[in-house]
Design a protein around this motif. Structure first.
Motif, PDB file in Angstrom:
ATOM      1  N   ARG A 111       0.808  -1.216   0.000  1.00 51.69           N
ATOM      2  CA  ARG A 111       0.000   0.000   0.000  1.00 51.69           C
ATOM      3  C   ARG A 111       0.846   1.274   0.000  1.00 51.69           C
ATOM      4  N   LYS A 112       1.796   1.378   0.942  1.00 54.78           N
ATOM      5  CA  LYS A 112       2.524   2.646   1.072  1.00 54.78           C
ATOM      6  C   LYS A 112       3.819   2.433   1.832  1.00 54.78           C
ATOM      7  N   GLN A 113       4.822   3.251   1.486  1.00 49.98           N
ATOM      8  CA  GLN A 113       6.077   3.278   2.238  1.00 49.98           C
ATOM      9  C   GLN A 113       6.086   4.509   3.128  1.00 49.98           C
ATOM     10  N   GLU A 114       6.682   4.377   4.319  1.00 53.52           N
ATOM     11  CA  GLU A 114       6.781   5.459   5.302  1.00 53.52           C
ATOM     12  C   GLU A 114       5.386   5.979   5.661  1.00 53.52           C
ATOM     13  N   TYR A 115       4.681   5.168   6.413  1.00 55.10           N
ATOM     14  CA  TYR A 115       3.307   5.438   6.814  1.00 55.10           C
ATOM     15  C   TYR A 115       3.285   5.848   8.281  1.00 55.10           C
ATOM     16  N   THR A 116       2.685   6.983   8.564  1.00 54.77           N
ATOM     17  CA  THR A 116       2.625   7.490   9.934  1.00 54.77           C
ATOM     18  C   THR A 116       1.374   6.990  10.633  1.00 54.77           C
ATOM     19  N   TYR A 117       1.596   6.373  11.785  1.00 54.50           N
ATOM     20  CA  TYR A 117       0.475   5.912  12.617  1.00 54.50           C
ATOM     21  C   TYR A 117       0.920   5.941  14.068  1.00 54.50           C
ATOM     22  N   GLY A 118       0.066   6.439  14.934  1.00 53.79           N
ATOM     23  CA  GLY A 118       0.437   6.543  16.341  1.00 53.79           C
ATOM     24  C   GLY A 118       1.582   7.522  16.515  1.00 53.79           C
ATOM     25  N   GLY A 119       2.583   7.097  17.260  1.00 57.50           N
ATOM     26  CA  GLY A 119       3.689   8.006  17.536  1.00 57.50           C
ATOM     27  C   GLY A 119       4.888   7.819  16.648  1.00 57.50           C
ATOM     28  N   SER A 120       4.770   7.021  15.567  1.00 55.03           N
ATOM     29  CA  SER A 120       5.943   6.729  14.741  1.00 55.03           C
ATOM     30  C   SER A 120       5.581   6.664  13.262  1.00 55.03           C
ATOM     31  N   ARG A 121       6.636   6.693  12.447  1.00 53.96           N
ATOM     32  CA  ARG A 121       6.494   6.483  11.015  1.00 53.96           C
ATOM     33  C   ARG A 121       7.037   5.089  10.703  1.00 53.96           C
ATOM     34  N   TRP A 122       6.195   4.267  10.068  1.00 52.72           N
ATOM     35  CA  TRP A 122       6.525   2.865   9.828  1.00 52.72           C
ATOM     36  C   TRP A 122       7.013   2.661   8.409  1.00 52.72           C
ATOM     37  N   ASP A 123       7.882   1.677   8.234  1.00 49.29           N
ATOM     38  CA  ASP A 123       8.499   1.471   6.921  1.00 49.29           C
ATOM     39  C   ASP A 123       7.466   1.164   5.852  1.00 49.29           C
ATOM     40  N   PHE A 124       6.511   0.272   6.156  1.00 48.77           N
ATOM     41  CA  PHE A 124       5.547  -0.115   5.129  1.00 48.77           C
ATOM     42  C   PHE A 124       4.151  -0.313   5.714  1.00 48.77           C
ATOM     43  N   LEU A 125       3.163   0.180   4.978  1.00 49.49           N
ATOM     44  CA  LEU A 125       1.766  -0.163   5.218  1.00 49.49           C
ATOM     45  C   LEU A 125       1.371  -1.175   4.153  1.00 49.49           C
ATOM     46  N   LEU A 126       0.909  -2.333   4.605  1.00 53.27           N
ATOM     47  CA  LEU A 126       0.497  -3.409   3.720  1.00 53.27           C
ATOM     48  C   LEU A 126      -0.945  -3.783   4.051  1.00 53.27           C
ATOM     49  N   GLN A 127      -1.462  -4.766   3.335  1.00 50.06           N
ATOM     50  CA  GLN A 127      -2.813  -5.210   3.617  1.00 50.06           C
ATOM     51  C   GLN A 127      -2.942  -6.708   3.375  1.00 50.06           C
ATOM     52  N   ALA A 128      -3.548  -7.393   4.335  1.00 50.72           N
ATOM     53  CA  ALA A 128      -3.836  -8.818   4.213  1.00 50.72           C
ATOM     54  C   ALA A 128      -5.346  -8.974   4.181  1.00 50.72           C
ATOM     55  N   ASN A 129      -5.873  -9.336   3.014  1.00 56.59           N
ATOM     56  CA  ASN A 129      -7.322  -9.331   2.800  1.00 56.59           C
ATOM     57  C   ASN A 129      -7.833  -7.916   3.058  1.00 56.59           C
ATOM     58  N   HIS A 130      -8.651  -7.718   4.079  1.00 53.66           N
ATOM     59  CA  HIS A 130      -9.139  -6.368   4.385  1.00 53.66           C
ATOM     60  C   HIS A 130      -8.489  -5.798   5.635  1.00 53.66           C
ATOM     61  N   ASN A 131      -7.448  -6.457   6.112  1.00 53.49           N
ATOM     62  CA  ASN A 131      -6.824  -6.042   7.362  1.00 53.49           C
ATOM     63  C   ASN A 131      -5.505  -5.327   7.111  1.00 53.49           C
ATOM     64  N   PRO A 132      -5.306  -4.117   7.665  1.00 49.91           N
ATOM     65  CA  PRO A 132      -4.041  -3.398   7.491  1.00 49.91           C
ATOM     66  C   PRO A 132      -2.909  -4.064   8.261  1.00 49.91           C
ATOM     67  N   TYR A 133      -1.700  -3.906   7.732  1.00 45.19           N
ATOM     68  CA  TYR A 133      -0.526  -4.588   8.278  1.00 45.19           C
ATOM     69  C   TYR A 133       0.633  -3.598   8.276  1.00 45.19           C
ATOM     70  N   LEU A 134       1.239  -3.378   9.438  1.00 37.83           N
ATOM     71  CA  LEU A 134       2.415  -2.511   9.556  1.00 37.83           C
ATOM     72  C   LEU A 134       3.669  -3.372   9.616  1.00 37.83           C
ATOM     73  N   LEU A 135       4.644  -3.046   8.760  1.00 39.10           N
ATOM     74  CA  LEU A 135       5.899  -3.805   8.733  1.00 39.10           C
ATOM     75  C   LEU A 135       7.077  -2.858   8.949  1.00 39.10           C
ATOM     76  N   GLU A 136       7.923  -3.222   9.893  1.00 43.39           N
ATOM     77  CA  GLU A 136       9.147  -2.467  10.173  1.00 43.39           C
ATOM     78  C   GLU A 136      10.352  -3.308   9.767  1.00 43.39           C
ATOM     79  N   VAL A 137      11.302  -2.690   9.056  1.00 45.74           N
ATOM     80  CA  VAL A 137      12.485  -3.378   8.548  1.00 45.74           C
ATOM     81  C   VAL A 137      13.706  -2.994   9.387  1.00 45.74           C
ATOM     82  N   LYS A 138      14.496  -3.993   9.770  1.00 46.30           N
ATOM     83  CA  LYS A 138      15.722  -3.758  10.523  1.00 46.30           C
ATOM     84  C   LYS A 138      16.895  -4.413   9.792  1.00 46.30           C
ATOM     85  N   SER A 139      17.987  -3.665   9.662  1.00 44.50           N
ATOM     86  CA  SER A 139      19.163  -4.145   8.945  1.00 44.50           C
ATOM     87  C   SER A 139      20.119  -4.881   9.884  1.00 44.50           C
TER      88      SER A 139
END
Length: 238
Positions: A111-139
């Motif tokens: 859906r989107k890269q760098e998505y702001t939700y709550g108190g932080s900006r998350w690497d990716f906003l994704l979606q599983a069926n109709h449910n939103p999914y926040l993914l954070e990437v660590k190197s």
């Protein structure tokens, strides 16, 4: 999946780490000493060893104090390359998510890269069926005996992210996940580095027990670019 480098790489020798984000190196072709910007804030004690081979890129931009950027470094006494560019994993994973190149994450729609939700900006906003999914990437760049460890320096920011993902997961509004991206080819498993940051380790353990999905992928670096590897195990147990 392959992500090519856009910049020309120049071979150099690492001389000294001046501070957290500045290296002193010597170009191989001219013996010129250059000041190099380092994106990765980690300790990198097993990689930044005087005399080790490093690859840098040149950027002639007015606003930059240093014209050179550290890109790759060799694992001492081997030909294995390790990425020093902390923004590289996000580019790789964005492409992988968009093309469904990671089988275990193919159920997610990008859906989107760098998505702001709550108190932080998350690497990716994704979606599983109709449910939103926040993914954070660590190197992950630290390796010992085939195991990748994160973090290699205390990370208050990383702990904050994991705790917030846990809270969001428990709220029931989003599914959440952490994806460790190993920026080297010699890692077969990832573990939290409990002796460097026990607080992060505890937070990650709680996150997994709360339903946050914890995954890791391997990569291989060449002088031409980065190859996405396979999903590898993450052992979170304390």
């Amino acid at each position: 999946m392959f992500l090519p480098f856009q910049d020309t790489l120049y071979k150099a020798t690492f001389l000294e780490r001046v501070n957290r984000f500045i290296l002193l190196c010597e170009k191989t072709d001219s013996n010129e000493r250059i000041t190099v910007h380092l994106q990765d804030p980690g300790r990198l004690l097993d990689l930044l060893i005087p005399g080790n081979t490093i690859y840098v890129s040149y950027h002639n931009e007015v606003h930059r104090k240093t014209k050179w950027t550290a890109e790759l470094v060799t694992k001492p006494n081997t030909s294995i390359l390790v990425s020093l560019r902390s923004t590289l994993p996000n580019k790789l994973i964005r492409n992988a998510l968009q093309t469904k190149a990671i089988e275990e994450l193919a159920f997610l729609e990008y859906r989107k890269q760098e998505y702001t939700y709550g108190g932080s900006r998350w690497d990716f906003l994704l979606q599983a069926n109709h449910n939103p999914y926040l993914l954070e990437v660590k190197s992950v760049t630290m390796e010992m005996d085939g195991v990748g460890y994160f973090p290699d320096a205390p990370t208050k920011r990383g702990t904050k992210h994991v705790r917030e993902l846990t809270e969001i997961q428990l709220s029931g509004h989003y599914q959440t996940g952490v994806l460790f991206v190993c920026q080297r080819e010699d890692i077969r498993m990832v573990k939290p580095c409990h002796w460097i940051d026990p607080t992060f380790t505890e937070a990650l353990h709680l996150a997994q027990n709360s339903g946050v999905e914890i995954r890791a992928v391997s990569c291989k670096l060449t002088l031409e670019g980065i190859y996405l590897g396979n999903v590898i195990p993450v052992e979170v147990s304390m």
